[in-house]
Design a protein around this motif. Structure first.
Motif, PDB file in Angstrom:
ATOM      1  N   LEU A  68       0.819  -1.219   0.000  1.00 24.41           N
ATOM      2  CA  LEU A  68       0.000   0.000   0.000  1.00 24.41           C
ATOM      3  C   LEU A  68       0.855   1.272   0.000  1.00 24.41           C
ATOM      4  CD1 LEU A  68      -3.345   0.614   1.271  1.00 24.41           C
ATOM      5  CD2 LEU A  68      -1.718   1.992   2.521  1.00 24.41           C
ATOM      6  N   ASP A  69       1.981   1.227   0.700  1.00 26.07           N
ATOM      7  CA  ASP A  69       2.870   2.394   0.717  1.00 26.07           C
ATOM      8  C   ASP A  69       3.427   2.660  -0.679  1.00 26.07           C
ATOM      9  OD1 ASP A  69       2.838   1.336   3.547  1.00 26.07           O
ATOM     10  OD2 ASP A  69       3.989   3.173   3.848  1.00 26.07           O
ATOM     11  N   ASP A  70       3.860   1.588  -1.351  1.00 20.92           N
ATOM     12  CA  ASP A  70       4.396   1.742  -2.717  1.00 20.92           C
ATOM     13  C   ASP A  70       3.344   2.362  -3.633  1.00 20.92           C
ATOM     14  OD1 ASP A  70       6.775   0.378  -2.055  1.00 20.92           O
ATOM     15  OD2 ASP A  70       5.831  -1.560  -2.432  1.00 20.92           O
ATOM     16  N   GLU A  71       2.121   1.828  -3.528  1.00 23.98           N
ATOM     17  CA  GLU A  71       1.064   2.293  -4.426  1.00 23.98           C
ATOM     18  C   GLU A  71       0.692   3.750  -4.128  1.00 23.98           C
ATOM     19  OE1 GLU A  71       0.248   0.550  -6.898  1.00 23.98           O
ATOM     20  OE2 GLU A  71      -1.758   1.027  -7.597  1.00 23.98           O
ATOM     21  N   TYR A 112      21.560   3.805  -4.889  1.00 26.73           N
ATOM     22  CA  TYR A 112      20.942   4.804  -5.767  1.00 26.73           C
ATOM     23  C   TYR A 112      19.649   5.376  -5.185  1.00 26.73           C
ATOM     24  CZ  TYR A 112      24.231   2.924  -9.166  1.00 26.73           C
ATOM     25  OH  TYR A 112      25.375   2.516  -9.799  1.00 26.73           O
ATOM     26  N   HIS A 113      19.227   4.873  -3.996  1.00 28.13           N
ATOM     27  CA  HIS A 113      17.912   5.296  -3.500  1.00 28.13           C
ATOM     28  C   HIS A 113      17.850   6.796  -3.203  1.00 28.13           C
ATOM     29  CE1 HIS A 113      19.463   5.320   0.605  1.00 28.13           C
ATOM     30  NE2 HIS A 113      18.325   5.820   1.009  1.00 28.13           N
ATOM     31  N   VAL A 114      19.006   7.396  -2.889  1.00 30.29           N
ATOM     32  CA  VAL A 114      19.008   8.834  -2.586  1.00 30.29           C
ATOM     33  C   VAL A 114      18.737   9.689  -3.825  1.00 30.29           C
ATOM     34  CG1 VAL A 114      20.441   8.813  -0.512  1.00 30.29           C
ATOM     35  CG2 VAL A 114      21.531   8.827  -2.754  1.00 30.29           C
ATOM     36  N   GLU A 115      18.911   9.076  -5.005  1.00 28.93           N
ATOM     37  CA  GLU A 115      18.690   9.844  -6.244  1.00 28.93           C
ATOM     38  C   GLU A 115      17.254   9.688  -6.726  1.00 28.93           C
ATOM     39  OE1 GLU A 115      21.770   9.374  -9.220  1.00 28.93           O
ATOM     40  OE2 GLU A 115      23.088   8.500  -7.725  1.00 28.93           O
ATOM     41  N   ASN A 116      16.417   9.103  -5.887  1.00 31.29           N
ATOM     42  CA  ASN A 116      15.070   8.757  -6.307  1.00 31.29           C
ATOM     43  C   ASN A 116      14.040   9.747  -5.743  1.00 31.29           C
ATOM     44  OD1 ASN A 116      12.773   7.433  -7.069  1.00 31.29           O
ATOM     45  ND2 ASN A 116      13.385   5.448  -6.246  1.00 31.29           N
ATOM     46  N   TYR A 117      13.225  10.273  -6.639  1.00 29.18           N
ATOM     47  CA  TYR A 117      12.144  11.199  -6.290  1.00 29.18           C
ATOM     48  C   TYR A 117      11.164  10.536  -5.309  1.00 29.18           C
ATOM     49  CZ  TYR A 117       7.800  13.775  -7.612  1.00 29.18           C
ATOM     50  OH  TYR A 117       6.632  14.477  -7.618  1.00 29.18           O
ATOM     51  N   ARG A 118      11.034   9.210  -5.448  1.00 29.75           N
ATOM     52  CA  ARG A 118      10.127   8.442  -4.592  1.00 29.75           C
ATOM     53  C   ARG A 118      10.444   8.630  -3.105  1.00 29.75           C
ATOM     54  NH1 ARG A 118       6.727   4.071  -5.167  1.00 29.75           N
ATOM     55  NH2 ARG A 118       7.082   4.060  -7.404  1.00 29.75           N
TER      56      ARG A 118
END
Lengths: 314, 68
Positions: free
Chosen positions: A167-170, A234-240
């Motif tokens: 649910l968090d992802d969505e 790479y997670h720090v480069e993610n807008y998410r």
């Protein structure tokens, strides 16, 4: 706080404020997943299911859940993992996944970007940065991983690809696409993905669609499913990441906001599908696969990357 | 009272001063962590945010985010 059903120590408090012990939490979680599978017709009798695994908690818990679900027909399920080639991250995650599958005798197919595409994600990211191609790491990774999993699922005869999206992802994806003003991408979301049914696409399903990331974590802990905590470099480069932190802050102030976002989105999803789905299937001019554009995202990455691969085959 | 807290997401261990009879919800507020981001474990047992913390407790805040 004790469990409201048996007075043992609580491990979880639901949105309505109900405290549950580990046994009753497991029942609550499993019933919720089964309701999702039935309501949205995610998995049917006789289907061959390929579980897309990252070695992370969500997909490992999903694999365990579905493996137990198909215990009388285990030949109908297998796992797939993709080694994108992210040094110090995916290798660690995959090691744990291989062990998990070996212990349960779950068939696991492992593919690597290096073998499939001719380069690792680390190499692709460097090429993109050095030559100003403008591809973010998560974009390259997401597009190429989905393509690989879809191709393998189709070639091996699987009818569904199950993913551990929660649910968090969505909620994050919905908000990201709203903020980007991209209704056609919104129209592709939901517990079952894909706007257009085409034989070259294997449908993706999300049995944990209504489970929060926190519920997945508690479920993994009460079932003693251990997953190494390693974060993708790479997670720090993610807008998410920005959206995730924003939604979590909002959830602290307005409990249930993520549920509301997803549930209200599902109410308008039929309208989005009606107005923003491609009415006619278009084909990529390069590979011929269905695509929303003249050239699909995979071929677009390929065309821009190839001159910098030093003659290596894609 | 002083509580030792391990925050998995950042890998840091902190000592936090709390008033008597404070619960984990209060601790999270002090640390600026949303309850939806972590699963609290007290002395190796999963607990809820409503659990009252005692002097000398060791709290581990396990991150619910597993990868990216």
């Amino acid at each position: 706080m004790t469990c409201e059903d048996c007075e043992k120590r609580g491990v979880y408090i639901s949105l309505s404020g109900k405290s549950l012990c580990s046994r009753h939490f497991k029942r609550y979680f499993e019933e919720k997943v089964m309701r999702t599978i039935r309501k949205y017709d995610l998995l049917g009798y006789g289907e061959k299911i390929l579980v897309a695994c990252s070695g992370g908690k969500d997909s490992t818990v999903l694999l365990n859940f579905l493996w137990n679900l198909v215990k009388k027909k285990r030949e109908s399920l297998a796992a797939i993992a993709v080694d994108e080639g992210i040094a110090g991250y995916r290798d660690v995650k995959l090691k744990g996944l291989v062990k998990f599958c070996e212990e349960r005798e779950i068939p696991l197919h492992v593919y690597s970007f290096k073998e499939y595409y001719g380069f690792t994600l680390d190499e692709a990211v460097k090429i993109s940065k050095d030559n100003n191609l403008g591809f973010k790491p998560c974009y390259i990774c997401g597009v190429l991983r989905r393509n690989l999993i879809n191709n393998v699922a189709r070639e091996l005869g699987f009818s569904k690809v199950a993913t551990g999206h929660n649910l968090d992802d969505e909620a994050q994806t919905i908000l990201m696409n709203y903020l980007r003003g991209n209704p056609s991408l919104l129209a592709r979301l939901g517990p079952k993905t894909g706007v257009v049914s085409d034989e070259s696409f294997v449908q993706r399903v999300k049995p944990f669609y209504f489970c929060t990331e926190k519920e997945d974590t508690i479920y993994s802990l009460v079932n003693s499913i251990e997953v190494d905590f390693v974060q993708c470099p790479y997670h720090v480069e993610n807008y998410r990441l920005e959206i995730r932190d924003f939604l979590n802050r909002l959830e602290s102030i307005i409990p249930g906001v993520k549920h509301s976002l997803v549930n209200n989105f599902l109410k308008i999803l039929p309208l989005l599908k009606r107005d923003f789905s491609a009415s006619k299937i278009r084909r990529c001019e390069v590979c011929g696969n269905p695509s929303a554009r003249n050239v699909c995202r995979v071929c677009m990455i390929k065309m821009r990357m190839t001159p910098f691969l030093g003659g290596r085959e894609w | 009272m002083r509580i030792k807290v391990f925050i998995q997401r950042t890998g840091e261990t902190r000592l936090v001063e709390l008033e008597e009879n404070s619960n984990i919800e209060k601790l999270l507020k002090i640390l600026g962590i949303s309850p939806s981001e972590v699963v609290p474990v007290r002395n190796r047992i999963i607990v809820t945010e409503k659990e009252v913390v005692r002097d000398g407790d060791e709290i581990r805040l396990l991150s619910v985010v597993s990868g990216g």
